[in-house]
Design a protein around this motif. Structure first.
Motif, PDB file in Angstrom:
ATOM      1  N   GLY A   1       3.628  -4.892  -4.250  1.00  0.00           N
ATOM      2  CA  GLY A   1       3.746  -3.447  -4.449  1.00  0.00           C
ATOM      3  C   GLY A   1       4.249  -2.727  -3.214  1.00  0.00           C
ATOM      4  O   GLY A   1       5.097  -1.825  -3.307  1.00  0.00           O
ATOM      5  N   THR A   2       3.761  -3.110  -2.046  1.00  0.00           N
ATOM      6  CA  THR A   2       4.197  -2.486  -0.793  1.00  0.00           C
ATOM      7  C   THR A   2       5.674  -2.763  -0.534  1.00  0.00           C
ATOM      8  O   THR A   2       6.397  -1.912  -0.011  1.00  0.00           O
ATOM      9  CB  THR A   2       3.337  -3.001   0.377  1.00  0.00           C
ATOM     10  N   GLN A   3       6.133  -3.951  -0.921  1.00  0.00           N
ATOM     11  CA  GLN A   3       7.553  -4.289  -0.761  1.00  0.00           C
ATOM     12  C   GLN A   3       8.423  -3.421  -1.665  1.00  0.00           C
ATOM     13  O   GLN A   3       9.457  -2.891  -1.242  1.00  0.00           O
ATOM     14  CB  GLN A   3       7.755  -5.776  -1.059  1.00  0.00           C
ATOM     15  N   VAL A   4       8.012  -3.272  -2.911  1.00  0.00           N
ATOM     16  CA  VAL A   4       8.755  -2.426  -3.849  1.00  0.00           C
ATOM     17  C   VAL A   4       8.789  -0.984  -3.355  1.00  0.00           C
ATOM     18  O   VAL A   4       9.843  -0.327  -3.337  1.00  0.00           O
ATOM     19  CB  VAL A   4       8.111  -2.502  -5.257  1.00  0.00           C
TER      20      VAL A   4
ATOM     21  N   ASP B   1     -11.125   2.132  -9.350  1.00  0.00           N
ATOM     22  CA  ASP B   1     -11.394   3.180  -8.366  1.00  0.00           C
ATOM     23  C   ASP B   1     -10.093   3.901  -8.028  1.00  0.00           C
ATOM     24  O   ASP B   1      -9.030   3.560  -8.540  1.00  0.00           O
ATOM     25  CB  ASP B   1     -12.070   2.606  -7.111  1.00  0.00           C
ATOM     26  N   ASP B   2     -10.181   4.882  -7.162  1.00  0.00           N
ATOM     27  CA  ASP B   2      -9.028   5.726  -6.859  1.00  0.00           C
ATOM     28  C   ASP B   2      -8.205   5.253  -5.659  1.00  0.00           C
ATOM     29  O   ASP B   2      -7.324   5.986  -5.198  1.00  0.00           O
ATOM     30  CB  ASP B   2      -9.504   7.167  -6.594  1.00  0.00           C
ATOM     31  N   MET B   3      -8.465   4.048  -5.164  1.00  0.00           N
ATOM     32  CA  MET B   3      -7.767   3.551  -3.980  1.00  0.00           C
ATOM     33  C   MET B   3      -7.024   2.261  -4.312  1.00  0.00           C
ATOM     34  O   MET B   3      -7.576   1.161  -4.179  1.00  0.00           O
ATOM     35  CB  MET B   3      -8.768   3.317  -2.850  1.00  0.00           C
ATOM     36  N   PRO B   4      -5.779   2.350  -4.738  1.00  0.00           N
ATOM     37  CA  PRO B   4      -5.013   1.153  -5.118  1.00  0.00           C
ATOM     38  C   PRO B   4      -4.488   0.371  -3.908  1.00  0.00           C
ATOM     39  O   PRO B   4      -3.279   0.304  -3.654  1.00  0.00           O
ATOM     40  CB  PRO B   4      -3.875   1.739  -5.952  1.00  0.00           C
ATOM     41  N   GLU B   5      -5.407  -0.207  -3.166  1.00  0.00           N
ATOM     42  CA  GLU B   5      -5.051  -0.941  -1.943  1.00  0.00           C
ATOM     43  C   GLU B   5      -4.375  -2.267  -2.293  1.00  0.00           C
ATOM     44  O   GLU B   5      -4.866  -3.037  -3.119  1.00  0.00           O
ATOM     45  CB  GLU B   5      -6.303  -1.202  -1.112  1.00  0.00           C
ATOM     46  N   ASP B   6      -3.263  -2.548  -1.628  1.00  0.00           N
ATOM     47  CA  ASP B   6      -2.479  -3.758  -1.885  1.00  0.00           C
ATOM     48  C   ASP B   6      -2.961  -4.899  -0.997  1.00  0.00           C
ATOM     49  O   ASP B   6      -2.956  -4.795   0.227  1.00  0.00           O
ATOM     50  CB  ASP B   6      -0.999  -3.475  -1.605  1.00  0.00           C
TER      51      ASP B   6
END
Length: 469
Positions: A101-104, A91-96
């Motif tokens: 990923g959020t840290q990077v 889907d189009d929502m790459p939720e972490d």
């Protein structure tokens, strides 16, 4: 699906990270505390010129992003994250939901309490893993191809393996041929040589190893026995040493008084196991340190009672008010602890040193060489005790080459903002030729297969006028 296991290159060191993060969050000057590594690599100079990453699009191939984090400004053309895709859920929502990923992303482009290296850059986020543990080759390739399609200027890839993957390397080369600057993490398979794999071994990408960081708690620790080095972490509350400790190593079971009472540990480096031999009994690290110190030990090393290493604390809510650590206390992995314990049958002597050295190459950082024809890693950047954003609108302190690479991705954005006509080869050359030499504890320059050309220096890179290709 490719059978090779591709992992995210962060170091997992137990709950200590969370505890330290909470200490920072309780301070009013949190924004000051989280912005050490940027100034250390020279970001103040490009900032003074007005460069902040504006107009540059950076693709991050990882576990997604926390759109709701106040430092990351949401999803959509008006937000920080202007596009992306979730290849896990299609889907189009790459939720972490993992955090990696959020840290990077926070290191690259946060712009709130925490400011990333390129705070006004825009992001494309491609989720290729749910748990941060592994990801199929096909998803990496799809994410690289989507980055090309969506118009990325830079791609950050903080994942990899310690072997060759031709298909991923081909995809990276394709991105570079499309004028995209690709930044890869070297890996966390050090200190052995020849431990850099795909995509970091690609000769055209810039491969980033990890140094320590410019904060007081970023202490380097070295523990050696018979010229063999072991990876140890100083526990919170341990101070640097004026000079190394060289002493006989003694095994003291769990470090309880009854474990030590019949041993002669005076002047020794005491090795003990984490926890207790009695079920549900809690023996704090502070208790082990206090017992060892009372009986004359010069230092204590606690090895884990489960696989992996941990990050311990001597100062905690259950410690006596008048307690103050008096000898160094360090943590060691279970695997290494058992090796050391076996070595003690020969009455071995060990050497321990703890010192502040922000440009010391981290023990875990993967080493080259990968080829007689080109350098790997290309350079190093801060990758230990890095303050950054996390999921659930939180902040954390993280270590690994995963978090060194985004320093370089952000720095590249600042330089591209100044000169958008630079090719990936020219940009790589600028960053490598302007880096600072890094040396070990004896002042000896780290070899090229350990540190590449040195630690990134953005203040010199932004002013570079000569490009060597």
């Amino acid at each position: 699906m490719n059978a090779q296991k591709i992992i995210f290159l962060s170091i997992v060191i137990s709950m200590g990270i969370v505890l330290i993060a909470s200490q920072f969050q309780n301070q009013e000057n949190f924004a000051v505390q989280v912005n050490n590594s940027g100034p250390h690599i020279g970001t103040s100079v490009p900032y003074s010129y007005g460069y902040d990453g504006s107009g540059i699009i950076i693709s991050v191939i990882d576990t997604g992003v926390d759109f709701s984090h106040p430092d990351l400004f949401g999803f959509g053309m008006d937000g920080k994250i202007i596009g992306g895709y979730d290849f896990v859920d299609n889907d189009d929502m790459p939720e972490d939901t993992n955090g990696h990923g959020t840290q990077v992303i926070g290191i690259i482009a946060a712009n709130g309490n925490l400011k990333g290296i390129a705070p006004n850059s825009k992001l494309l986020v491609y989720k290729v893993s749910e748990d941060g543990e592994s990801v199929p080759t096909s998803m990496i390739i799809k994410a690289i191809e989507k980055s090309i399609e969506d118009g990325a200027d830079i791609i950050n890839i903080s994942l990899g393996i310690n072997q060759t993957n031709v298909k991923i390397d081909q995809a990276v080369t394709k991105a570079i041929q499309n004028n995209i600057f690709v930044v890869t993490a070297a890996g966390n398979f050090g200190p052995e040589l020849n431990t850099i794999g795909s995509p970091a071994m690609n000769p055209n990408a810039i491969t980033v190893g990890a140094t320590f960081n410019n904060i007081p708690s970023s202490l380097v620790s070295i523990f050696e026995i018979e010229n063999k080095a072991f990876n140890v972490f100083p526990m919170v509350g341990t101070q640097s040493l004026d000079e190394p400790i060289t002493s006989q190593i003694v095994f003291g079971k769990y470090g309880k008084i009854q474990d030590l009472s019949d041993l002669d540990i005076e002047g020794s480096i005491l090795l003990v196991e984490r926890g207790s031999d009695i079920e549900n009994e809690i023996v704090y690290f502070s208790d082990k340190e206090k017992n060892a110190s009372a009986l004359g030990a010069k230092a204590i090393i606690v090895y884990n009672n489960e696989p992996g290493i941990f990050f311990g604390e001597l100062i905690h809510e259950y410690v006596d008010e008048d307690y103050s650590p008096t000898i160094p206390a360090l943590s060691l992995s279970k695997e290494d602890g058992l090796i050391v314990k076996e070595m003690l049958k020969n009455n071995v002597v060990g050497t321990l040193d703890i010192f502040y050295h922000p440009d010391f190459v981290a023990h875990f950082s993967s080493r080259g060489p990968v080829s007689p024809f080109y350098i790997k890693p290309d350079l190093v950047a801060p990758g230990a005790f890095i303050n950054t954003t996390d999921i659930n609108k939180d902040y954390s302190i993280s270590s690994g080459t995963s978090f060194a690479a985004p320093h370089v991705a952000g720095a590249a954005a600042l330089i591209l903002q100044k000169n958008s006509q630079l090719t990936p080869e020219e940009l790589k050359s600028i960053l490598m030729t302007t880096s600072d030499t890094v040396s070990d504890q004896y002042g000896k320059k780290f070899p090229i297969e350990v540190a590449g050309t040195g630690r990134i220096n953005v203040s010199k890179a932004i002013d570079a006028e000569l490009i060597i290709t």
